[in-house]
Motif scaffolding. Sequence first.
Motif, mmCIF file in Angstrom:
data_model
loop_
_atom_site.group_PDB
_atom_site.id
_atom_site.type_symbol
_atom_site.label_atom_id
_atom_site.label_comp_id
_atom_site.label_asym_id
_atom_site.label_seq_id
_atom_site.Cartn_x
_atom_site.Cartn_y
_atom_site.Cartn_z
ATOM 1 N N LYS A 13 0.840 -1.211 0.000
ATOM 2 C CA LYS A 13 0.000 0.000 0.000
ATOM 3 C C LYS A 13 0.872 1.257 0.000
ATOM 4 O O LYS A 13 0.596 2.206 -0.736
ATOM 5 C CB LYS A 13 -0.913 -0.015 1.225
ATOM 6 N N ILE A 14 1.921 1.260 0.791
ATOM 7 C CA ILE A 14 2.835 2.404 0.838
ATOM 8 C C ILE A 14 3.516 2.579 -0.512
ATOM 9 O O ILE A 14 3.655 3.707 -1.007
ATOM 10 C CB ILE A 14 3.872 2.233 1.973
ATOM 11 N N GLN A 15 3.931 1.490 -1.135
ATOM 12 C CA GLN A 15 4.573 1.557 -2.446
ATOM 13 C C GLN A 15 3.615 2.117 -3.489
ATOM 14 O O GLN A 15 3.987 2.948 -4.311
ATOM 15 C CB GLN A 15 5.066 0.172 -2.873
ATOM 16 N N GLU A 16 2.365 1.721 -3.421
ATOM 17 C CA GLU A 16 1.336 2.225 -4.335
ATOM 18 C C GLU A 16 1.140 3.731 -4.144
ATOM 19 O O GLU A 16 1.060 4.487 -5.115
ATOM 20 C CB GLU A 16 0.024 1.478 -4.046
ATOM 21 N N GLN A 17 1.073 4.180 -2.887
ATOM 22 C CA GLN A 17 0.916 5.601 -2.596
ATOM 23 C C GLN A 17 2.140 6.384 -3.066
ATOM 24 O O GLN A 17 2.022 7.488 -3.603
ATOM 25 C CB GLN A 17 0.682 5.825 -1.102
ATOM 26 N N PHE A 18 3.320 5.817 -2.878
ATOM 27 C CA PHE A 18 4.554 6.459 -3.325
ATOM 28 C C PHE A 18 4.538 6.637 -4.842
ATOM 29 O O PHE A 18 4.887 7.703 -5.356
ATOM 30 C CB PHE A 18 5.766 5.635 -2.893
ATOM 31 N N ASN A 19 4.105 5.615 -5.561
ATOM 32 C CA ASN A 19 4.018 5.701 -7.022
ATOM 33 C C ASN A 19 3.020 6.771 -7.452
ATOM 34 O O ASN A 19 3.273 7.508 -8.407
ATOM 35 C CB ASN A 19 3.642 4.345 -7.623
ATOM 36 N N GLU A 20 1.884 6.860 -6.761
ATOM 37 C CA GLU A 20 0.890 7.898 -7.069
ATOM 38 C C GLU A 20 1.481 9.287 -6.844
ATOM 39 O O GLU A 20 1.255 10.199 -7.646
ATOM 40 C CB GLU A 20 -0.355 7.724 -6.206
ATOM 41 N N ILE A 21 2.229 9.451 -5.763
ATOM 42 C CA ILE A 21 2.859 10.745 -5.471
ATOM 43 C C ILE A 21 3.867 11.099 -6.560
ATOM 44 O O ILE A 21 3.903 12.237 -7.033
ATOM 45 C CB ILE A 21 3.525 10.725 -4.076
ATOM 46 N N GLN A 22 4.668 10.126 -6.982
ATOM 47 C CA GLN A 22 5.653 10.376 -8.034
ATOM 48 C C GLN A 22 4.961 10.794 -9.330
ATOM 49 O O GLN A 22 5.387 11.745 -9.980
ATOM 50 C CB GLN A 22 6.508 9.129 -8.278
ATOM 51 N N ASN A 23 3.892 10.088 -9.691
ATOM 52 C CA ASN A 23 3.156 10.427 -10.908
ATOM 53 C C ASN A 23 2.524 11.812 -10.785
ATOM 54 O O ASN A 23 2.502 12.575 -11.751
ATOM 55 C CB ASN A 23 2.090 9.376 -11.215
ATOM 56 N N SER A 24 2.016 12.147 -9.594
ATOM 57 C CA SER A 24 1.430 13.474 -9.371
ATOM 58 C C SER A 24 2.490 14.562 -9.495
ATOM 59 O O SER A 24 2.219 15.630 -10.047
ATOM 60 C CB SER A 24 0.779 13.540 -7.991
ATOM 61 N N LYS A 25 3.698 14.293 -8.983
ATOM 62 C CA LYS A 25 4.780 15.275 -9.092
ATOM 63 C C LYS A 25 5.136 15.537 -10.548
ATOM 64 O O LYS A 25 5.339 16.681 -10.942
ATOM 65 C CB LYS A 25 6.026 14.784 -8.344
#
Length: 173
Positions: free
Chosen positions: A43-55
């Motif tokens: 779940k943390i990895q998924e959220q991290f990927n979403e943050i990277q894509n948002s950036k």
Amino acid sequence: LLGLISKQKAPLFGAFCSNQETIFQIFGQQFLALMSSHLQHEKIQEQFNEIQNSKIELTKLSLIARNTNNNVIIANAHGEVEWVNDSFVKTTGFELEEIRGRKPKDFLKRDKQTEKEHQRLTEALKAKKNVTVELIYYTKSGVPYYNHIEIIPVFDSFGKHINFISVQKDITH
């Protein structure tokens, strides 16, 4: 562990003694903790990927907003200026520092000729609807200009209104 409780490996096939029961409980707790940790990691990895894509997306949008020839205003949910691009400063003469926290209607004086359009704009903003209008505004030095304005309300993922984005084009020519 499954081998120890099969019929061929009879030691644990029958009732557990207290030592075996304790070992099995510890193993069960450790297994559940490991699985829980693994799920949290995913779940943390998924959220991290979403943050990277948002950036990445934010960087692209920021480049567009900064480098467009159109004037861009980002206002909070109350319509108070949070950010303007360089094109806005060049067109109007107003620097961000002097207008931050103010509503555009308070410093971009409008012409009486466009009062009907301004009323339509006000109603759309109250209803949090997209609106496109043409108004005559005045720069900081008092020079009038015709302004084609599109305002878009922005909502968060929960549907709460958080911003207005205004894209404006000087159409005086």
